[in-house]
Design an enzyme around this catalytic site. Structure first.
Site, PDB file in Angstrom:
ATOM      1  N   GLY A 275       0.765  -1.242   0.000  1.00 41.21           N
ATOM      2  CA  GLY A 275       0.000   0.000   0.000  1.00 41.21           C
ATOM      3  C   GLY A 275       0.788   1.279   0.000  1.00 41.21           C
ATOM      4  NE  ARG A 320      -0.670   2.619  -6.080  1.00 41.01           N
ATOM      5  CZ  ARG A 320      -1.757   2.699  -6.839  1.00 41.01           C
ATOM      6  NH1 ARG A 320      -1.705   3.381  -7.962  1.00 41.01           N
ATOM      7  NH2 ARG A 320      -2.877   2.116  -6.476  1.00 41.01           N
ATOM      8  CB  CYS A 388     -15.273   6.488 -30.303  1.00 39.21           C
ATOM      9  SG  CYS A 388     -16.761   7.304 -30.887  1.00 39.21           S
ATOM     10  CD  GLU A 389     -16.621   6.450 -23.537  1.00 38.23           C
ATOM     11  OE1 GLU A 389     -17.539   6.779 -22.781  1.00 38.23           O
ATOM     12  OE2 GLU A 389     -16.691   5.500 -24.352  1.00 38.23           O
TER      13      GLU A 389
END
Length: 465
Positions: A275, A320, A388-389
């Site tokens: 974390g 991460r 296409c967004e």
């Protein structure tokens, strides 16, 4: 996704380089925006791992994930060496491969002495194929399939039992075999400040046994001859900058070991999860790897001494903070659109299919123009993807030099949850990835082709023309 940079400042890509140092190994990789090896070469181009980023794009195309081996290895070593320095018992660092699971990344992690935390049968298969020893692999998941559990048992790895179904199915599948090695995932009821989708320690979440279940779970496990319960696990979330929640968790987990002993369970492993946060923008200020490890070790040692317990084998699962800042994504700039008095859009040849985090988590990133590293940033633009967004926006209000089609845009800190969450939206092929070191670039993921996109399609005979 709003930038914290003041508009109009004459900054350049140089601001994102790590401080000049003859010993960069002392820098904590999670605290830098660019990889440790990043520098500007004589052509004013961004260079990573001794490789010119613009040259990499010419050779491998874009979008392109560029993984700096030095940064990843440094982060692995800092975790491992910090536990050696501050923990008097045995410790094992595990790479949480959900952040980015591929053969090369798993192989680098295992070569640095790390084990692998996997979250599916596919991640397990990848880790085993990368040469990771089964005794260093741990399987997570809140809804493991029977096939995944069988595969885990046959592979001889450790199963993180998340719920009653995990326990019951493990007991059934282990009949006639060696006892299955498990750890119990428990929910600590500890909250922390991070995005609600990546908070996992509070009570209202899908993972783990609740605190009120402890007695019943310990009693059940103690009676199962086919289960070898070796320890407990908890995880409070991701992208966390606070240190106190992890220290509170460590104290609570030692209390769980004491309670387990009253049921005749000799739990020898304690997994505090991961974390630790990373720097995505200038204002982010995460602790260093060492600053995260040290207080956890101290708290656990003090708590075990007070409870008169032997020190458990201490495990953690960074993902991460190992991989995010070791990687960048390079794009080629294409079209642009200026809306007077509103904003200017600059489009790149990727977007939400190779980095879904901005549209999913409202995540914020920084970018530089790899072929204009010293040119002052004079424009404020919104970096848009090609999908296409309308929501396909990578960075709002990015500070960049004046750009033109063909320039190479580099988005920083994209190693975590970018490729692993990538999609084929609009039937775009997923990008290639290279690992760079000592001026050499090696392909670790091939770019998908149009043929790859239809490889799994099935066309019934009656529909064929």
């Amino acid at each position: 996704m709003v930038s914290t940079q003041p508009a109009g400042v004459q900054l350049s890509g140089r601001q994102y380089l790590s401080p000049t140092s003859t010993n960069k190994v002392n820098l904590s990789p999670n605290q830098g925006l660019l990889p440790l090896s990043a520098k500007i070469n004589h052509q004013d181009h961004l260079e990573i791992g001794g490789c010119d980023v613009t040259t990499l794009v010419q050779k491998f195309g874009s979008p392109l994930y560029i993984l700096d081996e030095e940064t990843l290895r440094t982060a692995c070593r800092q975790y491992r060496e910090s536990f050696q320095r501050y923990y008097q018992g045995e410790a094992q660092v595990l790479y949480a491969s959900k952040a980015w699971s591929c053969l090369a990344v798993c192989a680098i992690a295992q070569s640095e002495g790390l084990g692998i935390d996997v979250a599916s049968g596919g991640e397990l298969y990848t880790a085993l194929c990368a040469g990771v020893s089964s005794d260093k692999i741990y399987l997570h998941g809140n809804n493991k399939s029977r096939e995944e559990l069988r595969y885990a048992i046959e592979s001889g790895i450790t199963i993180m039992a998340d719920n009653w179904r995990d326990l019951q199915q493990s007991v059934e599948l282990a009949q006639g075999q060696q006892p299955v090695r498990i750890m119990l995932r428990l929910t600590p009821g500890i909250d922390c400040h991070t995005h609600e989708y990546i908070r996992t320690g509070h009570l209202d979440n899908k993972f783990g046994f609740d605190p009120g279940d402890l007695d019943e779970v310990f009693a059940f496990v103690s009676k199962q001859q086919t289960l070898n319960c070796i320890g407990v696990h908890a995880h409070i979330g991701s992208q966390i900058f606070e240190r106190q929640p992890h220290q509170d968790l460590a104290v609570l987990m030692v209390q769980w070991l004491t309670k387990a002993a009253t049921y005749g369970l000799n739990l020898t492993h304690l997994n505090v999860g991961g974390g630790l946060g990373v720097r995505y923008i200038e204002s982010d200020d995460p602790p260093s790897i060492e600053e995260w490890v040290k207080p956890i070790c101290e708290v656990i040692q003090a708590a075990c001494k007070e409870e008169n317990l032997p020190l458990p084998k201490l495990l953690c699962e960074p993902g991460r903070s190992l991989i995010a800042n070791a990687c960048v994504t390079a794009y080629t700039i294409g079209s642009s659109k200026e809306i007077p008095d509103i904003r200017t859009y600059v489009a790149v040849d990727g977007g939400m299919s190779d980095n879904p985090r901005p549209i999913t988590y409202q995540s914020v990133y920084r970018a530089v123009v790899a072929n204009q590293m010293s040119t002052p940033c004079t424009e404020t633009v919104t970096i848009a993807g090609k999908h296409c967004e309308s929501g396909d926006v990578l960075i709002k209000n990015a500070q960049l030099p004046k750009t033109k089609p063909g320039d190479i845009l580099v988005v920083m800190a994209t190693g975590a949850y970018n490729y692993s969450m990538a999609s084929n939206y609009n039937r775009l092929s997923r990008p290639a990835a290279v690992v760079v070191a000592n001026g050499e670039a090696n392909l670790i993921l091939q770019r998908e082709t149009y043929e790859d996109l239809i490889r799994q399609d099935c066309l019934p005979e009656r529909l064929k023309s």
